[in-house]
Scaffold this motif. Structure first.
Motif, PDB file in Angstrom:
ATOM      1  N   THR A  88       0.837  -1.193   0.000  1.00 13.77           N
ATOM      2  CA  THR A  88       0.000   0.000   0.000  1.00 13.77           C
ATOM      3  C   THR A  88       0.872   1.242   0.000  1.00 13.77           C
ATOM      4  OG1 THR A  88      -0.171   0.039   2.407  1.00 13.77           O
ATOM      5  CG2 THR A  88      -1.894  -1.146   1.218  1.00 13.77           C
ATOM      6  N   GLY A  89       0.275   2.354  -0.388  1.00  7.78           N
ATOM      7  CA  GLY A  89       0.969   3.630  -0.422  1.00  7.78           C
ATOM      8  C   GLY A  89       1.494   3.943  -1.801  1.00  7.78           C
ATOM      9  N   LYS A  90       1.277   5.177  -2.223  1.00  8.43           N
ATOM     10  CA  LYS A  90       1.720   5.588  -3.556  1.00  8.43           C
ATOM     11  C   LYS A  90       3.211   5.357  -3.751  1.00  8.43           C
ATOM     12  CE  LYS A  90       2.173   9.334  -6.776  1.00  8.43           C
ATOM     13  NZ  LYS A  90       2.438  10.741  -6.933  1.00  8.43           N
ATOM     14  N   GLU A  91       3.988   5.541  -2.674  1.00 14.63           N
ATOM     15  CA  GLU A  91       5.436   5.403  -2.792  1.00 14.63           C
ATOM     16  C   GLU A  91       5.868   3.992  -3.182  1.00 14.63           C
ATOM     17  OE1 GLU A  91       4.369   4.623   1.536  1.00 14.63           O
ATOM     18  OE2 GLU A  91       3.699   5.995  -0.037  1.00 14.63           O
ATOM     19  N   HIS A  92       4.986   3.012  -3.036  1.00 12.20           N
ATOM     20  CA  HIS A  92       5.301   1.629  -3.416  1.00 12.20           C
ATOM     21  C   HIS A  92       4.723   1.233  -4.780  1.00 12.20           C
ATOM     22  CE1 HIS A  92       5.682   1.364   1.082  1.00 12.20           C
ATOM     23  NE2 HIS A  92       6.865   1.000   0.652  1.00 12.20           N
TER      24      HIS A  92
ATOM     25  N   THR B 207      -3.381   0.526  -3.392  1.00 14.09           N
ATOM     26  CA  THR B 207      -3.037  -0.849  -3.088  1.00 14.09           C
ATOM     27  C   THR B 207      -2.612  -1.540  -4.374  1.00 14.09           C
ATOM     28  OG1 THR B 207      -4.697  -0.845  -1.338  1.00 14.09           O
ATOM     29  CG2 THR B 207      -3.867  -2.984  -2.035  1.00 14.09           C
ATOM     30  N   GLY B 208      -1.470  -2.208  -4.326  1.00 13.59           N
ATOM     31  CA  GLY B 208      -0.966  -2.887  -5.509  1.00 13.59           C
ATOM     32  C   GLY B 208      -0.621  -4.326  -5.216  1.00 13.59           C
TER      33      GLY B 208
ATOM     34  N   PHE C 171      -3.827  -3.451  -9.251  1.00 14.94           N
ATOM     35  CA  PHE C 171      -3.920  -2.156  -8.576  1.00 14.94           C
ATOM     36  C   PHE C 171      -5.377  -1.846  -8.246  1.00 14.94           C
ATOM     37  CE2 PHE C 171      -4.651   2.455  -8.920  1.00 14.94           C
ATOM     38  CZ  PHE C 171      -3.817   2.893  -7.898  1.00 14.94           C
ATOM     39  N   GLY C 172      -5.559  -1.073  -7.231  1.00 13.32           N
ATOM     40  CA  GLY C 172      -6.852  -0.485  -6.898  1.00 13.32           C
ATOM     41  C   GLY C 172      -6.626   0.660  -5.938  1.00 13.32           C
ATOM     42  N   ARG C 173      -7.493   1.645  -5.978  1.00 15.59           N
ATOM     43  CA  ARG C 173      -7.361   2.765  -5.051  1.00 15.59           C
ATOM     44  C   ARG C 173      -8.713   3.101  -4.455  1.00 15.59           C
ATOM     45  NH1 ARG C 173      -8.119   8.189  -7.265  1.00 15.59           N
ATOM     46  NH2 ARG C 173      -8.937   8.054  -9.379  1.00 15.59           N
TER      47      ARG C 173
ATOM     48  N   GLY D 144     -16.022   5.834   1.175  1.00 19.43           N
ATOM     49  CA  GLY D 144     -14.946   5.426   0.290  1.00 19.43           C
ATOM     50  C   GLY D 144     -15.475   5.097  -1.097  1.00 19.43           C
ATOM     51  N   TRP D 145     -14.759   5.534  -2.117  1.00 20.61           N
ATOM     52  CA  TRP D 145     -15.084   5.218  -3.505  1.00 20.61           C
ATOM     53  C   TRP D 145     -13.946   4.384  -4.080  1.00 20.61           C
ATOM     54  CZ3 TRP D 145     -19.404   6.094  -6.386  1.00 20.61           C
ATOM     55  CH2 TRP D 145     -19.326   5.736  -7.724  1.00 20.61           C
ATOM     56  N   PHE D 146     -14.244   3.144  -4.473  1.00 19.80           N
ATOM     57  CA  PHE D 146     -13.249   2.249  -5.063  1.00 19.80           C
ATOM     58  C   PHE D 146     -13.103   2.584  -6.545  1.00 19.80           C
ATOM     59  CE2 PHE D 146     -12.836  -1.577  -2.068  1.00 19.80           C
ATOM     60  CZ  PHE D 146     -13.100  -0.811  -0.952  1.00 19.80           C
ATOM     61  N   ALA D 147     -11.864   2.750  -6.991  1.00 18.87           N
ATOM     62  CA  ALA D 147     -11.634   3.179  -8.371  1.00 18.87           C
ATOM     63  C   ALA D 147     -10.392   2.520  -8.958  1.00 18.87           C
ATOM     64  CB  ALA D 147     -11.472   4.703  -8.413  1.00 18.87           C
ATOM     65  N   ASP D 148     -10.369   2.430 -10.265  1.00 17.90           N
ATOM     66  CA  ASP D 148      -9.194   2.021 -11.036  1.00 17.90           C
ATOM     67  C   ASP D 148      -8.661   0.641 -10.668  1.00 17.90           C
ATOM     68  OD1 ASP D 148      -9.327   4.399 -12.451  1.00 17.90           O
ATOM     69  OD2 ASP D 148      -7.969   5.451 -11.084  1.00 17.90           O
ATOM     70  N   PHE D 149      -9.548  -0.275 -10.306  1.00 11.53           N
ATOM     71  CA  PHE D 149      -9.136  -1.637  -9.969  1.00 11.53           C
ATOM     72  C   PHE D 149      -8.862  -2.426 -11.247  1.00 11.53           C
ATOM     73  CE2 PHE D 149     -10.479  -0.441  -5.907  1.00 11.53           C
ATOM     74  CZ  PHE D 149     -10.056  -1.377  -5.000  1.00 11.53           C
TER      75      PHE D 149
END
Length: 144
Positions: free
Chosen positions: A8-12, A47-48, A58-60, A69-74
């Motif tokens: 998790t985390g954009k940095e990963h 989350t990747g 991936f999903g965010r 929460g809105w689940f997107a781009d899975f």
């Protein structure tokens, strides 16, 4: 196949790989710019799924971490589908302490209803209560 690791985390995240999938292979964000993808990840719980050092899913979640929460781009890359990777991503997100508190979690999907129903997603209880401004191709328009 080596083990699938969830991070998790954009940095990963491999933002270039995410952009490539969204801009080339998704039905919802074809042509989206790298800058828009990069900025959207900055403001989301990312989350990747990774195997052998490669990002394969991936999903965010766009969230306030308290009520919504809105689940997107899975997505999972096509060659890795059918192996439970989407379920691993969803399970990981929904196990987060803040996710367990959310009063409403929403998403849009064209073709993965069966997957999401396994995680208690249902059709809108009161569709007449939901409104939207729908601009599916706004990411393709030039600024100004």
């Amino acid at each position: 196949m080596p083990a699938v690791i969830i991070k998790t985390g954009k940095e990963h995240m491999d933002v270039q790989a995410i952009h490539r999938f969204l801009s080339e292979d998704s039905y919802w964000a074809k042509g989206i710019s790298y800058e828009l993808v990069d900025n959207s990840l900055q403001h989301s719980f990312c989350t990747g799924a990774f195997t052998g050092g490669q990002q394969i899913g991936f999903g965010r979640v766009i969230t306030d971490y308290s009520t919504f929460g809105w689940f997107a781009d899975f997505y999972v890359l096509e060659e890795y589908r059918g192996q439970g990777i989407s379920k691993k991503i969803l399970t990981h997100i929904l196990a987060q302490p803040w996710a367990k508190r959310l009063r409403r979690i929403m998403l849009n999907t064209k073709d993965a209803h069966g997957l999401y129903r396994q995680f208690q997603f249902r059709d809108l209880a009161n569709p007449a209560f939901v409104q939207e401004i729908y601009r599916p191709d706004i990411h393709l328009q030039l600024p100004g």
